[in-house]
Design an enzyme around this catalytic site. Structure first.
Site, PDB file in Angstrom:
ATOM      1  N   LEU A   1      24.062  64.838  39.109  1.00 24.62           N
ATOM      2  CA  LEU A   1      22.629  64.587  39.237  1.00 24.62           C
ATOM      3  C   LEU A   1      22.258  63.408  38.350  1.00 24.62           C
ATOM      4  O   LEU A   1      22.441  63.450  37.133  1.00 24.62           O
ATOM      5  CB  LEU A   1      21.808  65.807  38.810  1.00 24.62           C
ATOM      6  CG  LEU A   1      20.285  65.612  38.853  1.00 24.62           C
ATOM      7  CD1 LEU A   1      19.788  65.567  40.294  1.00 24.62           C
ATOM      8  CD2 LEU A   1      19.563  66.713  38.066  1.00 24.62           C
TER       9      LEU A   1
ATOM     10  N   ASP B   1      23.868  63.392  34.574  1.00 22.79           N
ATOM     11  CA  ASP B   1      23.925  62.055  33.994  1.00 22.79           C
ATOM     12  C   ASP B   1      22.561  61.640  33.457  1.00 22.79           C
ATOM     13  O   ASP B   1      21.580  61.598  34.201  1.00 22.79           O
ATOM     14  CB  ASP B   1      24.383  61.048  35.050  1.00 22.79           C
ATOM     15  CG  ASP B   1      24.489  59.638  34.503  1.00 22.79           C
ATOM     16  OD1 ASP B   1      25.612  59.220  34.155  1.00 22.79           O
ATOM     17  OD2 ASP B   1      23.443  58.941  34.413  1.00 22.79           O
TER      18      ASP B   1
ATOM     19  N   TYR C   1      16.600  56.638  28.983  1.00 24.78           N
ATOM     20  CA  TYR C   1      15.769  57.299  29.992  1.00 24.78           C
ATOM     21  C   TYR C   1      14.613  58.078  29.366  1.00 24.78           C
ATOM     22  O   TYR C   1      13.710  58.518  30.086  1.00 24.78           O
ATOM     23  CB  TYR C   1      16.601  58.265  30.843  1.00 24.78           C
ATOM     24  CG  TYR C   1      17.715  57.624  31.647  1.00 24.78           C
ATOM     25  CD1 TYR C   1      17.829  56.237  31.772  1.00 24.78           C
ATOM     26  CD2 TYR C   1      18.666  58.418  32.282  1.00 24.78           C
ATOM     27  CE1 TYR C   1      18.858  55.667  32.499  1.00 24.78           C
ATOM     28  CE2 TYR C   1      19.702  57.850  33.018  1.00 24.78           C
ATOM     29  CZ  TYR C   1      19.800  56.481  33.116  1.00 24.78           C
ATOM     30  OH  TYR C   1      20.819  55.927  33.841  1.00 24.78           O
TER      31      TYR C   1
ATOM     32  N   LYS D   1      24.329  57.787  27.331  1.00 24.07           N
ATOM     33  CA  LYS D   1      24.700  56.384  27.138  1.00 24.07           C
ATOM     34  C   LYS D   1      24.104  55.796  25.864  1.00 24.07           C
ATOM     35  O   LYS D   1      22.987  56.157  25.464  1.00 24.07           O
ATOM     36  CB  LYS D   1      24.244  55.558  28.343  1.00 24.07           C
ATOM     37  CG  LYS D   1      24.707  56.135  29.681  1.00 24.07           C
ATOM     38  CD  LYS D   1      24.147  55.370  30.858  1.00 24.07           C
ATOM     39  CE  LYS D   1      24.430  56.094  32.162  1.00 24.07           C
ATOM     40  NZ  LYS D   1      23.496  57.221  32.403  1.00 24.07           N
TER      41      LYS D   1
ATOM     42  N   HIS E   1      25.726  51.471  27.713  1.00 24.19           N
ATOM     43  CA  HIS E   1      24.810  51.352  28.848  1.00 24.19           C
ATOM     44  C   HIS E   1      24.814  49.953  29.469  1.00 24.19           C
ATOM     45  O   HIS E   1      24.801  49.802  30.693  1.00 24.19           O
ATOM     46  CB  HIS E   1      23.386  51.726  28.421  1.00 24.19           C
ATOM     47  CG  HIS E   1      22.526  52.181  29.538  1.00 24.19           C
ATOM     48  ND1 HIS E   1      21.520  53.106  29.384  1.00 24.19           N
ATOM     49  CD2 HIS E   1      22.501  51.860  30.860  1.00 24.19           C
ATOM     50  CE1 HIS E   1      20.926  53.331  30.555  1.00 24.19           C
ATOM     51  NE2 HIS E   1      21.499  52.567  31.457  1.00 24.19           N
TER      52      HIS E   1
END
Length: 318
Positions: free
Chosen positions: A18, A44, A49, A78, A111
């Site tokens: 996901l 993930d 985020y 990340k 990232h």
């Protein structure tokens, strides 16, 4: 076919996960629970985020509800660009673990191959005079050595990169004591990155395909900001024809096209019905003819959805 792939470090990673990019915190906790209920065992996320606490809450709720162990769920996060310096890797991984309320992650990724200078750990895209505060002195090899320490310390079961070029991967692989297990990049039927696939295969690096459905939600922003026309992958006539022949959705065709090649996919959704449908790709197989038709859809760089807008940086991926 197998629903997981064994990474070069020996860790097993589920092929379908996901994706949590741009999933609001107030929705992602339920999305993670819905995904785990639907059979996902791979989640993930990323420091950038800004939803790791909510992702962690979803994992924790599901573990408590089902009595399952932490080892049942493969968790990816990340390193942010503002952590690309000596001491920054461990600092930001520990911050992510605190947010996720986990003792380790199964996979930790760099990232982007670009560092940024920030005075605030929450300012993930620092700006100076209207421009991103990019650190042109970022040393990717030094950062990778720090990543290796995270595996040695047991804070990450495996380590890898995201959005790296072949040149950058080659540089890391030449000096790595622990080579990257995974490269996460944009990859889908309209942007198949065949050179990258060949390089990673030759170096035993698994590929995670983000935006496997072409990231339809990003289309308008990409067109407005970069004047880059993004093709509508889910509505492609070839994809629709294959879906009709197979009796499945176009999204399922696109995901099956990738996993049937041994590529990992992380479709993003917060809608339970779509989340469940996106992992329902194991009950049909695309024929050789259908696979060839889907391979013919590759548009090269013009098919991509993600542009990073830092052309003046020598390490910018696009």
């Amino acid at each position: 076919m197998d629903k997981a792939i064994t990474l070069s470090c020996g860790v097993s990673m589920p092929l379908v996960g996901l994706g949590c990019w741009e999933s609001p915190p107030d929705q992602v906790t339920q999305a993670v629970e819905a995904a785990l209920d639907a059979g996902y065992r791979h989640i993930d996320t990323a420091y950038n985020y800004l939803n790791e606490e909510a992702v962690g809450a979803g994992i924790r709720n599901w573990l408590e509800k089902t009595g399952k162990s932490r080892g049942e769920v493969f968790v990816v996060t990340k390193l942010p660009m503002i952590g690309m310096y000596e001491g920054g890797v461990e600092k930001f991984l520990k911050k992510s673990l605190e947010k996720l309320q986990l003792g380790y992650v199964d996979l930790y990724l760099i990232h982007l191959p670009i560092g940024m200078k920030s005075k605030d750990d929450n300012d993930i895209f620092p700006m100076v005079d209207g421009q991103l505060s990019v650190d042109f002195a970022t040393d990717l090899i030094a950062v990778w050595k720090e990543m290796e320490k995270m595996k040695t310390l047991g804070l990450a079961k495996s380590i890898g990169v995201s959005n790296f070029s072949i040149k950058q991967l080659r540089k890391i692989c030449a000096v790595a004591k622990i080579p990257p297990s995974v490269q996460q990049v944009e990859l889908h039927a309209h942007f198949q990155q065949r050179d990258m696939q060949e390089f990673c295969k030759s170096h035993n690096i698994a590929i995670t395909a983000y935006a496997p459905l072409g990231s339809p939600g990003r289309k308008q922003m990409t067109q407005l900001r970069f004047k880059h026309e993004v093709p509508e992958l889910l509505e492609d006539p070839v994809v629709r024809l294959v879906a009709e022949r197979q009796g499945v959705t176009t999204a399922q065709v696109l995901l099956r096209f990738l996993v049937q090649q041994g590529l990992i996919v992380i479709p993003k959704s917060v809608t339970p019905s779509r989340i469940a449908a996106n992992i329902d790709v194991w009950n049909f197989t695309l024929t050789d003819t259908e696979m060839a038709a889907l391979r013919s859809l590759d548009k090269g760089p013009s098919g991509r959805s993600f542009l990073f807008g830092m052309k003046d940086h020598p390490e910018c991926p696009a």
